[in-house]
Design a protein around this motif. Structure first.
Motif, PDB file in Angstrom:
ATOM      1  N   UNK A 273      -5.271 -55.783   9.833  1.00  0.00           N
ATOM      2  CA  UNK A 273      -5.521 -55.496   8.418  1.00  0.00           C
ATOM      3  C   UNK A 273      -6.319 -54.205   8.357  1.00  0.00           C
ATOM      4  N   UNK A 274      -5.689 -53.153   7.839  1.00  0.00           N
ATOM      5  CA  UNK A 274      -6.342 -51.845   7.795  1.00  0.00           C
ATOM      6  C   UNK A 274      -7.558 -51.832   6.884  1.00  0.00           C
ATOM      7  N   UNK A 275      -7.611 -52.747   5.934  1.00  0.00           N
ATOM      8  CA  UNK A 275      -8.719 -52.779   4.977  1.00  0.00           C
ATOM      9  C   UNK A 275      -9.656 -53.949   5.264  1.00  0.00           C
ATOM     10  N   UNK A 276      -9.851 -54.229   6.537  1.00  0.00           N
ATOM     11  CA  UNK A 276     -10.701 -55.339   6.945  1.00  0.00           C
ATOM     12  C   UNK A 276     -12.154 -54.925   7.078  1.00  0.00           C
ATOM     13  N   UNK A 277     -12.880 -55.690   7.881  1.00  0.00           N
ATOM     14  CA  UNK A 277     -14.304 -55.431   8.090  1.00  0.00           C
ATOM     15  C   UNK A 277     -14.650 -55.325   9.572  1.00  0.00           C
ATOM     16  N   UNK A 278     -13.611 -55.241  10.418  1.00  0.00           N
ATOM     17  CA  UNK A 278     -13.845 -55.100  11.847  1.00  0.00           C
ATOM     18  C   UNK A 278     -13.928 -56.417  12.585  1.00  0.00           C
ATOM     19  N   UNK A 279     -13.329 -57.457  12.026  1.00  0.00           N
ATOM     20  CA  UNK A 279     -13.306 -58.761  12.707  1.00  0.00           C
ATOM     21  C   UNK A 279     -12.241 -58.738  13.803  1.00  0.00           C
ATOM     22  N   UNK A 280     -12.629 -59.204  14.982  1.00  0.00           N
ATOM     23  CA  UNK A 280     -11.710 -59.190  16.132  1.00  0.00           C
ATOM     24  C   UNK A 280     -11.550 -60.575  16.719  1.00  0.00           C
ATOM     25  N   UNK A 281     -10.323 -60.878  17.116  1.00  0.00           N
ATOM     26  CA  UNK A 281     -10.016 -62.100  17.857  1.00  0.00           C
ATOM     27  C   UNK A 281      -9.069 -61.682  18.981  1.00  0.00           C
ATOM     28  N   UNK A 282      -9.631 -61.408  20.135  1.00  0.00           N
ATOM     29  CA  UNK A 282      -8.891 -60.760  21.215  1.00  0.00           C
ATOM     30  C   UNK A 282      -8.839 -61.657  22.445  1.00  0.00           C
ATOM     31  N   UNK A 283      -7.637 -61.851  22.980  1.00  0.00           N
ATOM     32  CA  UNK A 283      -7.471 -62.598  24.228  1.00  0.00           C
ATOM     33  C   UNK A 283      -6.294 -62.019  24.992  1.00  0.00           C
ATOM     34  N   UNK A 284      -6.596 -61.104  25.923  1.00  0.00           N
ATOM     35  CA  UNK A 284      -5.548 -60.469  26.722  1.00  0.00           C
ATOM     36  C   UNK A 284      -5.515 -61.013  28.149  1.00  0.00           C
ATOM     37  N   UNK A 285      -6.533 -61.750  28.532  1.00  0.00           N
ATOM     38  CA  UNK A 285      -6.643 -62.210  29.914  1.00  0.00           C
ATOM     39  C   UNK A 285      -7.367 -61.234  30.818  1.00  0.00           C
ATOM     40  N   UNK A 286      -7.760 -60.077  30.268  1.00  0.00           N
ATOM     41  CA  UNK A 286      -8.515 -59.061  31.024  1.00  0.00           C
ATOM     42  C   UNK A 286      -9.817 -58.828  30.266  1.00  0.00           C
ATOM     43  N   UNK A 287     -10.921 -59.274  30.841  1.00  0.00           N
ATOM     44  CA  UNK A 287     -12.195 -59.259  30.132  1.00  0.00           C
ATOM     45  C   UNK A 287     -12.614 -57.896  29.612  1.00  0.00           C
ATOM     46  N   UNK A 288     -12.544 -56.874  30.447  1.00  0.00           N
ATOM     47  CA  UNK A 288     -12.983 -55.546  30.011  1.00  0.00           C
ATOM     48  C   UNK A 288     -12.077 -55.003  28.907  1.00  0.00           C
ATOM     49  N   UNK A 289     -10.782 -55.275  29.002  1.00  0.00           N
ATOM     50  CA  UNK A 289      -9.841 -54.833  27.974  1.00  0.00           C
ATOM     51  C   UNK A 289     -10.143 -55.532  26.650  1.00  0.00           C
ATOM     52  N   UNK A 290     -10.471 -56.825  26.706  1.00  0.00           N
ATOM     53  CA  UNK A 290     -10.891 -57.540  25.493  1.00  0.00           C
ATOM     54  C   UNK A 290     -12.097 -56.844  24.862  1.00  0.00           C
ATOM     55  N   UNK A 291     -13.051 -56.459  25.696  1.00  0.00           N
ATOM     56  CA  UNK A 291     -14.257 -55.770  25.236  1.00  0.00           C
ATOM     57  C   UNK A 291     -13.904 -54.456  24.529  1.00  0.00           C
ATOM     58  N   UNK A 292     -12.963 -53.705  25.089  1.00  0.00           N
ATOM     59  CA  UNK A 292     -12.570 -52.424  24.504  1.00  0.00           C
ATOM     60  C   UNK A 292     -11.850 -52.619  23.166  1.00  0.00           C
ATOM     61  N   UNK A 293     -10.961 -53.599  23.100  1.00  0.00           N
ATOM     62  CA  UNK A 293     -10.224 -53.836  21.855  1.00  0.00           C
ATOM     63  C   UNK A 293     -11.140 -54.397  20.765  1.00  0.00           C
ATOM     64  N   UNK A 294     -12.144 -55.165  21.171  1.00  0.00           N
ATOM     65  CA  UNK A 294     -13.132 -55.645  20.205  1.00  0.00           C
ATOM     66  C   UNK A 294     -13.919 -54.476  19.631  1.00  0.00           C
ATOM     67  N   UNK A 295     -14.286 -53.526  20.467  1.00  0.00           N
ATOM     68  CA  UNK A 295     -14.979 -52.319  20.000  1.00  0.00           C
ATOM     69  C   UNK A 295     -14.074 -51.494  19.087  1.00  0.00           C
ATOM     70  N   UNK A 296     -12.793 -51.402  19.439  1.00  0.00           N
ATOM     71  CA  UNK A 296     -11.833 -50.667  18.606  1.00  0.00           C
ATOM     72  C   UNK A 296     -11.771 -51.267  17.200  1.00  0.00           C
ATOM     73  N   UNK A 297     -11.722 -52.573  17.123  1.00  0.00           N
ATOM     74  CA  UNK A 297     -11.682 -53.257  15.829  1.00  0.00           C
ATOM     75  C   UNK A 297     -12.985 -53.055  15.062  1.00  0.00           C
ATOM     76  N   UNK A 298     -14.105 -53.301  15.723  1.00  0.00           N
ATOM     77  CA  UNK A 298     -15.414 -53.238  15.076  1.00  0.00           C
ATOM     78  C   UNK A 298     -15.684 -51.880  14.445  1.00  0.00           C
TER      79      UNK A 298
END
Length: 198
Positions: A23-48
């Motif tokens: 959602x482009x008009x969100x608030x930076x909420x992330x729900x990420x599960x890729x199976x790669x911990x560091x990648x999850x961390x990066x995508x969470x930062x991207x969203x936030x």
């Protein structure tokens, strides 16, 4: 400008099964599960830091390595971004950010041009960050830019710590995307191109 700028993509291959909602008009909420911990961390930062709500669920062939998971996730997020943007009426189109993380400094410049291109200039002096191969950082950005049909220049200006460099890069992309996808109140409903199409 389109008011509901949301999209969902399901992408399944013999290597990965990925569902992305954003959602482009969100608030930076992330729900990420890729199976790669560091990648999850990066995508969470991207969203936030983009204020884009992002849900990513991946089942990948991690028994081989992380390459297919990271690259295919970049493809799926790019496709979903493209759908959510529609014809790009009323957006700013361009975005740029210079983001520090301690000694690291990265710059991202984005153009929602419809012409996919990645210029990547960052150096990692070790092979892995956590469970993620450092070479996959560039692979994600390339897959995202190509699939999202956008131009992305990502440049490391300073830094030695690989975690810091990668995270500054993702955060810089986030801030640049936030700017590029924002509604431009002066543009109203216009497509931001002299061609009349992006």
């Amino acid at each position: 400008m389109k008011t509901e700028r949301q999209a969902t993509t399901h992408r399944a291959t013999s290597e990965t099964d990925i569902t992305v909602t954003l959602d482009l008009d969100g608030s930076g909420k992330a729900n990420i599960d890729t199976g790669i911990g560091f990648f999850d961390h990066m995508l969470t930062a991207l969203s936030k830091h983009s204020l884009i709500d992002l849900s990513v669920k991946v089942q990948g062939d991690l028994h081989i390595d992380g390459h297919h998971t990271v690259e295919d996730t970049g493809i799926a997020i790019g496709q979903t971004l493209r759908q959510a943007l529609g014809d790009k009426r009323g957006v700013r189109r361009f975005g740029h950010a210079l983001v520090p993380l301690d000694e690291a400094l990265c710059e991202a410049v984005v153009d929602l041009s419809g012409r996919p291109f990645l210029a990547f200039d960052a150096t990692f002096d070790r092979d892995r960050i956590g469970e993620m191969d450092t070479e996959l950082v560039e692979e994600f950005f390339r897959a995202f830019a190509m699939s999202g049909l956008l131009t992305l220049h990502l440049t490391q200006k300073a830094g030695k710590n690989c975690h810091h460099i990668a995270e500054a890069g993702f955060k810089a992309l986030a801030r640049a995307l936030r700017m590029a996808v924002e509604a431009d109140p002066r543009a109203q409903d216009a497509i931001p191109s002299t061609k009349g199409k992006l």
